[in-house]
Every structure is written in structure tokens, then in C-alpha cells.
Write a protein that holds these residues in place. Structure first.
Motif, short mmCIF file in Angstrom:
data_model
loop_
_atom_site.label_atom_id
_atom_site.label_comp_id
_atom_site.label_asym_id
_atom_site.label_seq_id
_atom_site.Cartn_x
_atom_site.Cartn_y
_atom_site.Cartn_z
N LYS A 250 -3.34 13.17 14.17
CA LYS A 250 -4.60 13.89 13.93
C LYS A 250 -4.54 14.65 12.61
CE LYS A 250 -5.78 14.62 18.79
NZ LYS A 250 -5.78 15.63 19.89
N ALA A 251 -3.40 15.30 12.36
CA ALA A 251 -3.23 16.06 11.11
C ALA A 251 -3.34 15.13 9.91
CB ALA A 251 -1.89 16.78 11.11
N ALA A 252 -2.78 13.92 10.04
CA ALA A 252 -2.85 12.96 8.94
C ALA A 252 -4.30 12.60 8.63
CB ALA A 252 -2.05 11.70 9.29
N VAL A 253 -5.11 12.42 9.67
CA VAL A 253 -6.54 12.10 9.47
C VAL A 253 -7.23 13.24 8.73
CG1 VAL A 253 -8.74 11.70 10.64
CG2 VAL A 253 -6.67 10.57 11.47
N VAL A 254 -6.96 14.48 9.18
CA VAL A 254 -7.59 15.66 8.56
C VAL A 254 -7.21 15.78 7.09
CG1 VAL A 254 -7.62 18.20 8.57
CG2 VAL A 254 -7.77 16.93 10.73
N LYS A 255 -5.94 15.50 6.78
CA LYS A 255 -5.44 15.65 5.40
C LYS A 255 -5.72 14.42 4.53
CE LYS A 255 -3.33 19.64 6.17
NZ LYS A 255 -3.73 20.89 5.49
N GLY A 256 -6.29 13.38 5.11
CA GLY A 256 -6.57 12.18 4.32
C GLY A 256 -5.33 11.37 4.02
N CYS A 257 -4.33 11.46 4.90
CA CYS A 257 -3.08 10.71 4.74
C CYS A 257 -3.13 9.49 5.67
CB CYS A 257 -1.89 11.60 5.09
SG CYS A 257 -0.31 10.74 5.19
N GLU A 258 -2.95 8.31 5.11
CA GLU A 258 -2.94 7.09 5.91
C GLU A 258 -1.57 6.94 6.58
OE1 GLU A 258 -3.24 2.23 5.38
OE2 GLU A 258 -3.56 3.53 3.65
N LEU A 259 -1.56 6.89 7.90
CA LEU A 259 -0.31 6.78 8.64
C LEU A 259 -0.13 5.34 9.10
CD1 LEU A 259 1.06 9.48 11.01
CD2 LEU A 259 1.32 7.08 11.59
N ILE A 260 0.96 4.72 8.69
CA ILE A 260 1.21 3.31 9.00
C ILE A 260 2.36 3.19 10.01
CG2 ILE A 260 1.96 1.08 8.07
CD1 ILE A 260 0.67 1.85 5.42
N LEU A 261 2.06 2.52 11.13
CA LEU A 261 3.06 2.23 12.15
C LEU A 261 3.34 0.74 12.17
CD1 LEU A 261 1.69 4.47 15.08
CD2 LEU A 261 3.76 4.88 13.75
N PRO A 262 4.46 0.32 12.76
CA PRO A 262 4.73 -1.11 12.83
C PRO A 262 3.64 -1.87 13.58
CG PRO A 262 6.68 0.16 13.41
CD PRO A 262 5.55 1.14 13.32
N ALA A 301 3.18 -6.59 4.92
CA ALA A 301 1.92 -5.87 4.70
C ALA A 301 2.12 -4.68 3.77
CB ALA A 301 1.34 -5.41 6.04
N PHE A 302 3.25 -3.96 3.94
CA PHE A 302 3.50 -2.81 3.07
C PHE A 302 3.90 -3.26 1.67
CE2 PHE A 302 6.13 0.69 1.35
CZ PHE A 302 5.13 1.64 1.28
N ILE A 303 4.72 -4.30 1.58
CA ILE A 303 5.11 -4.82 0.27
C ILE A 303 3.89 -5.26 -0.53
CG2 ILE A 303 6.29 -6.75 -0.89
CD1 ILE A 303 8.50 -6.51 1.23
N ASN A 304 2.91 -5.84 0.16
CA ASN A 304 1.67 -6.28 -0.52
C ASN A 304 0.89 -5.10 -1.10
OD1 ASN A 304 2.14 -8.97 0.00
ND2 ASN A 304 0.93 -9.01 1.89
N ARG A 305 1.16 -3.91 -0.60
CA ARG A 305 0.45 -2.73 -1.09
C ARG A 305 1.19 -1.99 -2.20
NH1 ARG A 305 -2.31 0.74 3.48
NH2 ARG A 305 -3.15 1.63 1.56
N LYS A 310 2.25 4.50 -6.82
CA LYS A 310 2.92 4.97 -8.04
C LYS A 310 4.25 5.70 -7.76
CE LYS A 310 -0.38 3.58 -10.77
NZ LYS A 310 -0.16 2.32 -11.50
N THR A 311 4.34 6.32 -6.59
CA THR A 311 5.55 7.08 -6.23
C THR A 311 5.93 6.79 -4.79
OG1 THR A 311 4.88 8.87 -7.72
CG2 THR A 311 6.60 9.39 -6.13
N GLN A 335 14.56 -4.46 -1.54
CA GLN A 335 14.49 -5.43 -2.63
C GLN A 335 13.16 -5.31 -3.37
OE1 GLN A 335 14.62 -9.56 -1.44
NE2 GLN A 335 15.28 -10.24 -3.46
N ALA A 336 12.07 -5.20 -2.63
CA ALA A 336 10.74 -5.12 -3.24
C ALA A 336 10.57 -3.83 -4.04
CB ALA A 336 9.66 -5.23 -2.16
N ILE A 337 11.05 -2.71 -3.48
CA ILE A 337 10.94 -1.42 -4.17
C ILE A 337 11.83 -1.41 -5.41
CG2 ILE A 337 11.44 1.05 -3.98
CD1 ILE A 337 10.50 0.89 -1.07
N ALA A 338 13.03 -1.99 -5.28
CA ALA A 338 13.94 -2.07 -6.43
C ALA A 338 13.31 -2.84 -7.58
CB ALA A 338 15.25 -2.72 -6.01
N LEU A 339 12.67 -3.95 -7.26
CA LEU A 339 12.03 -4.77 -8.28
C LEU A 339 10.89 -4.02 -8.96
CD1 LEU A 339 11.80 -7.52 -9.73
CD2 LEU A 339 10.26 -8.27 -7.89
N ALA A 340 10.06 -3.37 -8.16
CA ALA A 340 8.93 -2.61 -8.72
C ALA A 340 9.42 -1.45 -9.59
CB ALA A 340 8.04 -2.08 -7.59
#
Length: 401
Positions: A250-262, A301-305, A310-311, A335-340
Motif C-alpha cells: 500500500k505504501a508503494a502505491v501511495v509513494k508511486g513506487c512500482e513493486l514487482i514480485l515474481p 521481464a525485468f531484464i527487458n526493462r 538509470k540506477t 550478467q544483464a546488469i553487468a553488461l548495461a
């Protein structure tokens, strides 16, 4: 803002350097030199500029008493080997033995003093003990971010007596953390994983207010999934924290933070090496199985994003990485983060003991923008807590002279 070595001429000065030599040991031998090696640039710079470098550190938990198996002597020898330069050792960190060893030093010499925790005054931040340490130096340099969440005499107390500066390792750490959470390039994503939500409540509460995307993995994701009503089978989870998980969402929704679960997970009947596994949607976890890694669809799905991010801040492996094949998700994402990162597309900062181990095992630790060796201090910083050792460096006591 902390003062750095750029703001002081150290030639001829006795420099009390707070290091973290609390390294892994086995049968009297150092088994991992990482912390020693990361300290070398600061020591080498001070030595080459003609300072008398006096190294202070704790080791393990001797509880204010001398415990020979917790002596810094073998670590001083390891430092000498790494630096390819003589390193002297004193059998105490205060009093006549330490004072005599310091008095013998020439410009450029390096001396390691005995374990500060052999004295009860260290962990008590006893003013007299801090004064006895400070008596040995002209200036104080803290290069132990990993110990800076402790308000101990050699971390905080000395800085009330001497001009204080950040060492090169501390400087790099603070710069990296400022890049990650202070004034980061946005969007910012945080990956938080681990076995328990209960150990990371403060962290999650702080991050939902500071990052744009929060990815939750590891066994702690099971608690969030169960809180949403999914059957997680025999998976490790914390039933008494379901309400807390819902509050964080709920706090994430209020703060505009997208919460990603498996969205999918790797399950097995037993947690053991090379156990038979299958990939299932989180809505289809069998009652007799347990989720031990994030699934490939979730990782993809996360790698595609990544191109939009930026951080990235990373704390905790996505699965039970020490046991194959439950390291697959962590390895793929690393591997994906290292490459980026290598391509200059993102700033990536990781920290925490398991995170460092997982990235080293994956072979991508050197490609992160910064990988913090600090455990508790890194977590407390991410939780938004004030670190006593960092605050102590920002006090402007007096000029040297």
C-alpha cells in the motif's frame, strides 16, 4: 560533507588510520584478502607522501579481553605481503607498547596496532580509551565504512580529539551511495531479496519512498505472495508478516513506487544440490514443493526493462544461490546488469555479504559500478539511518598546525 585526503598535507604526520581488518581466517591464515586489498590504495598513498601510517582495527568479538586467536598479527603479515613492503606490529593499541612502536617510526613507515576490541573501552566508546588512542596520532583517517555504523572509540571517539578525514575507500563508498540513493539518475530500481522480510522491514519502508521500482526476490517474496492469497506450498515464508507485506504494498502505491514480485518460480520437493526442479507460475505452486529461485519469465521481464532504468541498487540474491541450480536467476540478472553497466547505460551499486558472494560466484562482481564490502553499515545506510562514523568525519574540530 566529509573532508578527504586531498585537503591535508600528511608529510611527517602520524596518521591514525581506522581500517577494517576483520577478515575471514582459518587456522591462523587469512582466507580472503579482499578487505586487505581494498585498503592498500589509502595506505600506499599515505606512505608515499611521507606519513607515519598507524593502522587501527578490530577483529572478531573478544569482548574486551586479550584472546590470542584474535590477534591482528597474522593480518599485519598478510598486509605486508600484499603491499610488498615491511609492516611493523605492536602488541597493544594503547599505552607504553603502542607509544614506543609509534615513536620508532620514520616517515613512510606502516605500523599495525593490536586488536582494539582487546580493550572494553573500544565498544563502550570510553572517552579515556579514545583519548589514549588519539594520543598516538596527529590526524585521524577513517577508511572503514563497514565499521562506521558502530559508535565505538576507534570509529567515533578519536574524531573528537583529532582532525578527521575520509580515506580513499570511505570516499569511494560514500560517493557510490550518494549516486545510488542521495541524488541518483532516475528512474531508480532497487532489487531486495533474502530469506526474511523481518530482517529488512526498515529497508523496504525507506526504499518505497526513494526508488521508482522495487523488485522483491528470494524467500521474502514468498511472504508477499502468500499475503496476496497465493498458495506457496512448503516454501519458506513468514505468516505473521502478511499484514506487514500488505502495508508495504500500500505504501508503494501511495509513494508511486512500482513493486514487482515474481510471476514464476523454480520449485523442488527438497532443498539440495541438483534436486529435480520445475518452473511454475506463482499461482500453481504444488503443495508438496517449495520455491527456491525466481523463474526465467520473471527475470526476462525485468531484464527487458533495463533500458529504461538509470540506477540500480542490489541487496540480496534472488534465490538460494549457494546451491545449484538455484543460482540461475541471480546469474542471469547479474550478467544483464553487468553488461548495461559496462556499456555506460546504468549506475549499479550492490552490497551486503550474500550479494557480494553471489555476484562473485556469478563472475560479474568487477563489472558493477560499485560493490560494497560492508554488510551492516551498507544496510543501515540503505535504511536511511545515520552512521556514527560518517557523521564523526563531518565535524570540523580544528586546523592542523
Amino acid at each position: 560533507m566529509s573532508k578527504t585526503l586531498d585537503q591535508v598535507n600528511v608529510t611527517g604526520l602520524r596518521v591514525l588510520l581506522r581500517a577494517d581488518l576483520n577478515v575471514p581466517m582459518h587456522e591462523g591464515k587469512v582466507t580472503d584478502l579482499t578487505r586487505v586489498e581494498r585498503l592498500v590504495p589509502t595506505i600506499r598513498e599515505l606512505s608515499e607522501k611521507g606519513a607515519k601510517v598507524i593502522v587501527l582495527s578490530h577483529f572478531d568479538r573478544p569482548k574486551g579481553k586479550r584472546v590470542e586467536s584474535m590477534s591482528l598479527k597474522p593480518i599485519a603479515e598478510a598486509l605486508a605481503t600484499v603491499m610488498n613492503k615491511p609492516v611493523a606490529f605492536a602488541d597493544d593499541c594503547v599505552g607504553p607498547v603502542a607509544e614506543e612502536a609509534v615513536a620508532k617510526m620514520q616517515n613512510g613507515d606502516i605500523l599495525v596496532l593490536e586488536n582494539t576490541r582487546f580493550h572494553a573501552g573500544e565498544e563502550e566508546n570510553n572517552p579515556e580509551f579514545a583519548a589514549a588512542l588519539a594520543k598516538l596520532g596527529d590526524i585521524y583517517v577513517n577508511d572503514a565504512f563497514s565499521a562506521s555504523h558502530r559508535a565505538h572509540a576507534s570509529v567515533v571517539g578519536i574524531a573528537t580529539h583529532l582532525p578527521a578525514f575520509a580515506g580513499r575507500l570511505m570516499q569511494a563508498e560514500l560517493h557510490a551511495l550518494e549516486q545510488a540513493l542521495g541524488t541518483p539518475a532516475r528512474p531508480v530500481a532497487a532489487i531486495v531479496a533474502g530469506s526474511k522480510v523481518s530482517t529488512k522491514l526498515d529497508l523496504l519502508a525507506n526504499l518505497v519512498a526513494k526508488v521508482d521500482i522495487l523488485v522483491i526476490g528470494g524467500a521474502m517474496a514468498n511472504t508477499f505472495l502468500a499475503a496476496e492469497g497465493y498458495n506457496v506450498g512448503k516454501s519458506l515464508q513468514e505468516p505473521d508478516l502478511h499484514d506487514t507485506a500488505r502495508e508495504i504494498q500500500k505504501a508503494a502505491v501511495v509513494k508511486g513506487c512500482e513493486l514487482i514480485l515474481p510471476r514464476d518460480v523454480v520449485v523442488a520437493e527438497k532443498f539440495e544440490a541438483n534436486a529435480p526442479t520445475k518452473v511454475v507460475k506463482v499461482s500453481e505452486i504444488p503443495s508438496n514443493m517449495m520455491a527456491l529461485d525466481v523463474g526465467p519469465a520473471t527475470v526476462a521481464a525485468f531484464i527487458n526493462r533495463l533500458p529504461e532504468i538509470k540506477t540500480i541498487i542490489w541487496n540480496g540474491p534472488l534465490g538460494a544461490f549457494e546451491t545449484k541450480p538455484f543460482d540461475a536467476a541471480t546469474n542471469a540478472l547479474a550478467q544483464a546488469i553487468a553488461l548495461a553497466t559496462k556499456e555506460g547505460k546504468i549506475v549499479s551499486v550492490g552490497g551486503g555479504g550474500d550479494t557480494v558472494s553471489a555476484l562473485k560466484l556469478a563472475g560479474y562482481h568487477e563489472h558493477m559500478t560499485y560493490l560494497s564490502g560492508a554488510g551492516g553499515a551498507f544496510l543501515e545506510w540503505m535504511e536511511g539511518k545515520v552512521l556514527p562514523g560518517v557523521i564523526a568525519l563531518s565535524k570540523d574540530l580544528s586546523n592542523i598546525g
